[in-house]
Design an enzyme around this catalytic site. Structure first.
Site, PDB file in Angstrom:
ATOM      1  N   TRP A  44       0.839  -1.195   0.000  1.00 47.34           N
ATOM      2  CA  TRP A  44       0.000   0.000   0.000  1.00 47.34           C
ATOM      3  C   TRP A  44       0.880   1.253   0.000  1.00 47.34           C
ATOM      4  O   TRP A  44       1.817   1.379   0.786  1.00 47.34           O
ATOM      5  CB  TRP A  44      -0.925   0.009   1.223  1.00 47.34           C
ATOM      6  CG  TRP A  44      -1.770   1.247   1.316  1.00 47.34           C
ATOM      7  CD1 TRP A  44      -2.934   1.495   0.666  1.00 47.34           C
ATOM      8  CD2 TRP A  44      -1.491   2.418   2.106  1.00 47.34           C
ATOM      9  NE1 TRP A  44      -3.407   2.751   0.987  1.00 47.34           N
ATOM     10  CE2 TRP A  44      -2.539   3.346   1.868  1.00 47.34           C
ATOM     11  CE3 TRP A  44      -0.464   2.786   2.969  1.00 47.34           C
ATOM     12  CZ2 TRP A  44      -2.585   4.587   2.482  1.00 47.34           C
ATOM     13  CZ3 TRP A  44      -0.513   4.033   3.581  1.00 47.34           C
ATOM     14  CH2 TRP A  44      -1.585   4.918   3.334  1.00 47.34           C
ATOM     15  N   ASP A  57     -16.515  12.121  -2.128  1.00 41.20           N
ATOM     16  CA  ASP A  57     -15.933  10.844  -1.721  1.00 41.20           C
ATOM     17  C   ASP A  57     -16.758  10.214  -0.591  1.00 41.20           C
ATOM     18  O   ASP A  57     -17.972  10.426  -0.502  1.00 41.20           O
ATOM     19  CB  ASP A  57     -14.463  11.048  -1.318  1.00 41.20           C
ATOM     20  CG  ASP A  57     -13.597   9.823  -1.576  1.00 41.20           C
ATOM     21  OD1 ASP A  57     -13.627   8.895  -0.748  1.00 41.20           O
ATOM     22  OD2 ASP A  57     -12.896   9.791  -2.607  1.00 41.20           O
ATOM     23  N   ASP A  58     -16.137   9.468   0.265  1.00 43.14           N
ATOM     24  CA  ASP A  58     -16.793   8.661   1.298  1.00 43.14           C
ATOM     25  C   ASP A  58     -17.601   9.531   2.264  1.00 43.14           C
ATOM     26  O   ASP A  58     -17.286  10.692   2.494  1.00 43.14           O
ATOM     27  CB  ASP A  58     -15.700   7.909   2.063  1.00 43.14           C
ATOM     28  CG  ASP A  58     -16.227   6.737   2.867  1.00 43.14           C
ATOM     29  OD1 ASP A  58     -17.451   6.538   2.922  1.00 43.14           O
ATOM     30  OD2 ASP A  58     -15.386   6.014   3.434  1.00 43.14           O
ATOM     31  N   ARG A  60     -10.226  -2.732   8.351  1.00 44.68           N
ATOM     32  CA  ARG A  60     -10.846  -1.407   8.205  1.00 44.68           C
ATOM     33  C   ARG A  60     -12.300  -1.430   8.673  1.00 44.68           C
ATOM     34  O   ARG A  60     -13.132  -0.691   8.169  1.00 44.68           O
ATOM     35  CB  ARG A  60     -10.739  -0.920   6.764  1.00 44.68           C
ATOM     36  CG  ARG A  60      -9.315  -0.682   6.294  1.00 44.68           C
ATOM     37  CD  ARG A  60      -9.238  -0.356   4.827  1.00 44.68           C
ATOM     38  NE  ARG A  60     -10.021   0.828   4.502  1.00 44.68           N
ATOM     39  CZ  ARG A  60      -9.503   1.938   3.976  1.00 44.68           C
ATOM     40  NH1 ARG A  60      -8.229   2.012   3.730  1.00 44.68           N
ATOM     41  NH2 ARG A  60     -10.260   2.961   3.687  1.00 44.68           N
ATOM     42  N   TRP A 116     -14.988   3.820  -7.978  1.00 43.30           N
ATOM     43  CA  TRP A 116     -15.373   2.518  -7.412  1.00 43.30           C
ATOM     44  C   TRP A 116     -14.204   1.994  -6.585  1.00 43.30           C
ATOM     45  O   TRP A 116     -13.189   1.579  -7.116  1.00 43.30           O
ATOM     46  CB  TRP A 116     -15.697   1.576  -8.559  1.00 43.30           C
ATOM     47  CG  TRP A 116     -16.152   0.196  -8.217  1.00 43.30           C
ATOM     48  CD1 TRP A 116     -15.680  -0.642  -7.254  1.00 43.30           C
ATOM     49  CD2 TRP A 116     -17.195  -0.536  -8.880  1.00 43.30           C
ATOM     50  NE1 TRP A 116     -16.343  -1.834  -7.262  1.00 43.30           N
ATOM     51  CE2 TRP A 116     -17.275  -1.799  -8.262  1.00 43.30           C
ATOM     52  CE3 TRP A 116     -18.036  -0.244  -9.949  1.00 43.30           C
ATOM     53  CZ2 TRP A 116     -18.183  -2.778  -8.680  1.00 43.30           C
ATOM     54  CZ3 TRP A 116     -18.935  -1.211 -10.355  1.00 43.30           C
ATOM     55  CH2 TRP A 116     -19.025  -2.459  -9.727  1.00 43.30           C
ATOM     56  N   ASP A 117     -14.360   1.989  -5.281  1.00 39.92           N
ATOM     57  CA  ASP A 117     -13.286   1.608  -4.375  1.00 39.92           C
ATOM     58  C   ASP A 117     -13.467   0.169  -3.898  1.00 39.92           C
ATOM     59  O   ASP A 117     -14.560  -0.406  -3.972  1.00 39.92           O
ATOM     60  CB  ASP A 117     -13.248   2.561  -3.181  1.00 39.92           C
ATOM     61  CG  ASP A 117     -11.838   2.789  -2.660  1.00 39.92           C
ATOM     62  OD1 ASP A 117     -10.950   1.973  -2.951  1.00 39.92           O
ATOM     63  OD2 ASP A 117     -11.631   3.796  -1.951  1.00 39.92           O
ATOM     64  N   MET A 118     -12.372  -0.416  -3.391  1.00 40.79           N
ATOM     65  CA  MET A 118     -12.370  -1.753  -2.786  1.00 40.79           C
ATOM     66  C   MET A 118     -11.213  -1.767  -1.804  1.00 40.79           C
ATOM     67  O   MET A 118     -10.065  -1.715  -2.204  1.00 40.79           O
ATOM     68  CB  MET A 118     -12.208  -2.822  -3.870  1.00 40.79           C
ATOM     69  CG  MET A 118     -12.384  -4.254  -3.392  1.00 40.79           C
ATOM     70  SD  MET A 118     -10.999  -4.958  -2.471  1.00 40.79           S
ATOM     71  CE  MET A 118      -9.704  -4.983  -3.712  1.00 40.79           C
ATOM     72  N   ASN A 119     -11.512  -1.833  -0.522  1.00 39.68           N
ATOM     73  CA  ASN A 119     -10.506  -1.473   0.477  1.00 39.68           C
ATOM     74  C   ASN A 119     -10.009  -2.607   1.360  1.00 39.68           C
ATOM     75  O   ASN A 119      -9.375  -2.338   2.376  1.00 39.68           O
ATOM     76  CB  ASN A 119     -11.049  -0.352   1.365  1.00 39.68           C
ATOM     77  CG  ASN A 119     -10.854   1.019   0.726  1.00 39.68           C
ATOM     78  OD1 ASN A 119      -9.757   1.370   0.338  1.00 39.68           O
ATOM     79  ND2 ASN A 119     -11.925   1.773   0.590  1.00 39.68           N
ATOM     80  N   CYS A 154     -10.675   1.774  -8.164  1.00 40.51           N
ATOM     81  CA  CYS A 154      -9.797   2.083  -7.039  1.00 40.51           C
ATOM     82  C   CYS A 154      -9.851   0.895  -6.094  1.00 40.51           C
ATOM     83  O   CYS A 154     -10.899   0.253  -5.954  1.00 40.51           O
ATOM     84  CB  CYS A 154     -10.250   3.363  -6.332  1.00 40.51           C
ATOM     85  SG  CYS A 154      -9.236   3.800  -4.894  1.00 40.51           S
ATOM     86  N   ASP A 194      -2.988   5.321  -3.304  1.00 46.35           N
ATOM     87  CA  ASP A 194      -3.445   6.286  -2.304  1.00 46.35           C
ATOM     88  C   ASP A 194      -2.347   7.280  -1.944  1.00 46.35           C
ATOM     89  O   ASP A 194      -2.625   8.314  -1.347  1.00 46.35           O
ATOM     90  CB  ASP A 194      -3.894   5.554  -1.037  1.00 46.35           C
ATOM     91  CG  ASP A 194      -5.326   5.056  -1.129  1.00 46.35           C
ATOM     92  OD1 ASP A 194      -6.054   5.491  -2.038  1.00 46.35           O
ATOM     93  OD2 ASP A 194      -5.728   4.218  -0.288  1.00 46.35           O
TER      94      ASP A 194
END
Length: 768
Positions: A226, A393-394, A470, A504-507, A553, A575
């Site tokens: 990361w 964003d979020d 997370r 489109w995020d994936m964390n 993302c 990031d």
């Protein structure tokens, strides 16, 4: 070119390159007598043959050679001590351990890693695939439910399908080879059919195998973690296995599904190299096995460690596509071939060929601390500076006021946004800007309505604890009802509001990969089925909303892979938005991925990842070589800085098509030097833009010059910084002289030089 005797010519095609107007010739030739296949165009030859025992042997992959009736002299064999042979009939002739193969199995005289392994009802994993037939077709078939390269018309490529069968299990394989008219490109995949009466289990099903006759290669991989993704790592191949992989459920921050084998003397501008890329977003394996006779076997495909696919009678399994590209013109040429293929024949849709809007994202400006008016204030200043797209964003949905809650509840938080997404989007549109939105649709929090109503919808093992990351958990996208639920929530938002962009995020990675919806003997399918569910949701949303620009993302670059380029033409590269860290990230990324796919923004200083202070001009000079945008509140900049931002945006608007769609060259590596340099050249070669970046300042340094690439040697170019003119051959052979204040720094005068300095040179042809 003269026809050799007894040759069946298969298919031959000449096409015009729609981008450059040149003609290219491609052929797939088959000699019936020697049973030899030859795929060739102006750049490459790929040759394979059917052995006397019916197996398929790799003969040659490399620079184009003339065709002839028989290449069997390249299949070398001799009696070797302790060697097993496939039968008495072929004793001392065919040992699969010493034969280069196209799609090998393990255990029938070959002890190397296999391309396919099938567990049968009796427990055996022994297979024996024989050539049955083949077909040649124009164009390229679409892979069912999987991303892949494509053609817009059938004249762009030819496809060879070779049909193999195991006579005991009646399992059949179609090996697909597509050769494109341009460049040294072969796309490969395999489709496995169970035509027998019993269930079998695929435990290995590679997309690509290539056996090379020697091991005189350096292995290049792109690895990290990361915030330092896709760093270039180089090592020499030795006997044994060199490999990268992912078992995280996604392609990962740690290793990108892309490798290069290059000759030791190959550099950016000359020499042989082969690049291998897997068009897939899940668990993968890429490896090179060098045996004790220095033969190199390259395998690429779904990682067998986490894979077990139950193949019932009359069903099939399609592997993801792998692309391999050969060049003898150096690494820049190899990268440019990948760039053009991925940009024009992998990415799709409305935004494929369009310059990307300059955006501002509120995340590093506000995190979760915002309301509608605060967002509009940020957007208003951005509009004043020339920004075209505002991205929320979020934190806009459910009870999402922190990382602990709300994921999965995709409806507006009216405490923050009393008029919902629809109302905010209208206010942004009224400013004269477009509106974009962040989502993370593959995850949920336990503190969410989704989880409270459907606790069994996460990937988990009953009776065992579920690991958290997370504060979130992975939804089970192997289940259609889960994908349908998320699709309906998101489609409702997109139908009701004026949304022009989706991030489109994936964390997090997958743990406890188990689905309560499947029986025990199908749990080895869940990793792959989950990715198929992700692709399904992407396909449905991008099809219904074709004018929305999707950016992928994954906690930055954890799923920056060709599979997602098929759905989202750009991805958030990392990031880490620090300009100096981004030099290595973007440099490494450029080996496979086009500049138009690299999400790159100017962020606040001190940087929120490394707390480094970098000049505003350097942050922009790095971000230009990507999609370009901002991650800050422009209201907090000084008036002078705001004026500088306006000039940056004006500059990017003037040149963004060249940045994003020109021909990119790497000039000086951040992995080897204190200075990084790269450049991009317009298709007509009339404009070139050079980025020069010095990480640490020095005193009394040597003079500096950069040798440019890709210019027209006969054009005279005017340079933007000093206004002087130089011929293209001067700039490429003598070099661009860099006015570096660190060379001959005046005593006590540090105003003109600093750490993390940079320059961007624009070169325009003034006579043609």
């Amino acid at each position: 070119h003269t026809r050799c005797s007894s040759v069946s010519w298969g298919s031959e095609m000449c096409i015009r390159d729609s981008y450059k107007g040149a003609f290219f010739k491609m052929q797939i030739l088959f000699n019936e007598q020697s049973r030899t296949f030859h795929l060739t165009n102006d750049k490459i030859s790929y040759i394979m043959t059917v052995l006397p025992n019916g197996h398929l042997s790799q003969v040659y992959f490399g620079k184009k050679v003339h065709d002839k009736a028989d290449f069997s002299y390249l299949i070398q064999s001799c009696a070797r001590p302790t060697t097993s042979y496939i039968s008495e009939e072929f004793h001392n002739i065919i040992s699969l351990s010493h034969i280069r193969q196209e799609y090998p199995v393990y255990g029938t005289s070959d002890y190397r890693q296999p391309a396919i392994e099938i567990c049968q009802t009796n427990g055996s994993k022994i297979s024996d695939f024989h050539y049955q037939s083949h077909s040649i077709s124009k164009g390229k078939p679409k892979l069912e439910n999987l991303p892949a390269t494509y053609t817009e018309n059938d004249d762009e490529a030819l496809t060879l399908t070779i049909h193999l069968q195991d006579p005991v299990t009646l399992v059949e394989i179609d090996l697909l080879y597509t050769i494109f008219a341009q460049n040294g490109i072969i796309a490969r995949s395999a489709k496995i059919y169970n035509q027998g009466k019993d269930d079998v289990h695929l435990t290995t099903a590679m997309s690509l195998c290539l056996d090379l006759p020697d091991c005189d290669y350096e292995w290049l991989q792109f690895s990290g973690t990361w915030s330092r993704e896709r760093h270039l790592k180089v090592r020499k191949l030795e006997q044994g296995i060199t490999a990268i992989n992912s078992t995280r459920g996604h392609s990962s921050h740690e290793h990108n599904p892309f490798i290069i084998l290059k000759r030791p003397t190959t550099d950016e501008n000359k020499g042989e190299a082969i690049g291998f890329s897997l068009i897939y977003s899940g668990n993968f394996l890429a490896q090179a096995e060098v045996d004790t006779h220095d033969v190199t076997r390259v395998l690429m495909g779904i990682n067998p460690t986490t894979f077990d696919w139950k193949l019932e009678p009359n069903t099939s399994f399609q592997t993801p596509e792998a692309v391999m590209i050969y060049t003898d013109d150096g690494l820049n040429n190899l990268s440019q071939s990948f760039h053009k293929l991925f940009q024009k024949r992998l990415a799709r849709g409305y935004w494929r060929d369009k310059a990307r809007p300059i955006l501002i994202n509120n995340w590093e400006a506000t995190y979760f601390d915002f309301n509608e008016d605060k967002l509009v204030t940020i957007a208003s200043k951005a509009k004043e500076c020339g920004v075209e797209l505002f991205v929320l964003d979020d934190g806009w949905f459910g009870k999402r006021t922190s990382d602990y809650a709300g994921l999965g509840d995709w409806y507006p938080n009216t405490d923050r946004l009393p008029n919902g997404i629809k109302g905010l989007a209208e206010r942004i549109e009224n400013l004269g800007m477009k509106f974009g939105l962040w989502i993370e649709p593959e995850m949920t929090n336990m503190d969410s309505d989704l989880y409270r109503n459907h606790p069994d919808w996460i990937l988990h093992v009953p009776g065992r604890h579920s690991s958290e990351c997370r504060h979130q958990y992975v939804l089970d996208y192997s289940r259609k009802e889960v994908v349908d639920y998320i699709y309906n929530l998101l489609a409702k938002i997109l139908r009701e509001a004026k949304i022009s962009y989706i991030k489109w995020d994936m964390n997090r990675s997958i743990t406890e990969c188990y689905s309560v919806a499947y029986p025990a003997d199908r749990q080895g399918e869940i990793f792959h089925r989950h990715i198929l569910g992700v692709y399904d949701l992407y396909e449905r949303l991008t099809s219904e909303f074709p004018h929305i620009l999707f950016e992928s993302c994954a906690s930055g670059g954890a799923r920056f892979d060709p599979g997602l380029l098929y759905y989202a033409p750009q991805g958030w590269a990392s990031d880490d938005s620090d300009a100096i860290e981004r030099l290595k990230i973007q440099y490494g990324t450029s080996f496979a991925y086009p500049i138009s796919s690299i999400g790159s923004h100017v962020s606040v200083t001190p940087n929120h990842q490394v707390y480094r202070l970098t000049p505003l001009h350097t942050r922009a000079n790095v971000a230009y070589f990507g999609t370009f945008g901002y991650e800050l509140d422009l209201n907090k900049l000084t008036p002078a800085e705001q004026e500088e931002v306006k000039e940056q945006i004006k500059f990017m608007k003037e040149y963004r098509e060249i940045f994003q769609f020109g021909t990119f060259y790497r000039l000086s590596s951040p992995f080897e030097n204190n200075v990084t340099a790269w450049m991009v050249v317009s298709e007509d070669k009339e404009t070139a833009i050079v980025g020069w970046y010095r990480v640490l300042n020095g005193i009394n340094l040597p003079y500096s010059r950069i040798y440019l690439q890709g210019l027209n040697p006969d054009f005279c170019y005017q340079q933007s910084i000093d206004g002087k003119s130089y011929f293209g051959d001067e700039l490429m052979n003598i070099g661009l002289v860099i006015d570096d204040p660190s060379a001959g720094q005046p005593y006590g005068d540090m105003a003109t030089s600093c750490d993390f300095d940079s320059k961007v040179y624009v070169l325009k042809a003034i006579n043609k």
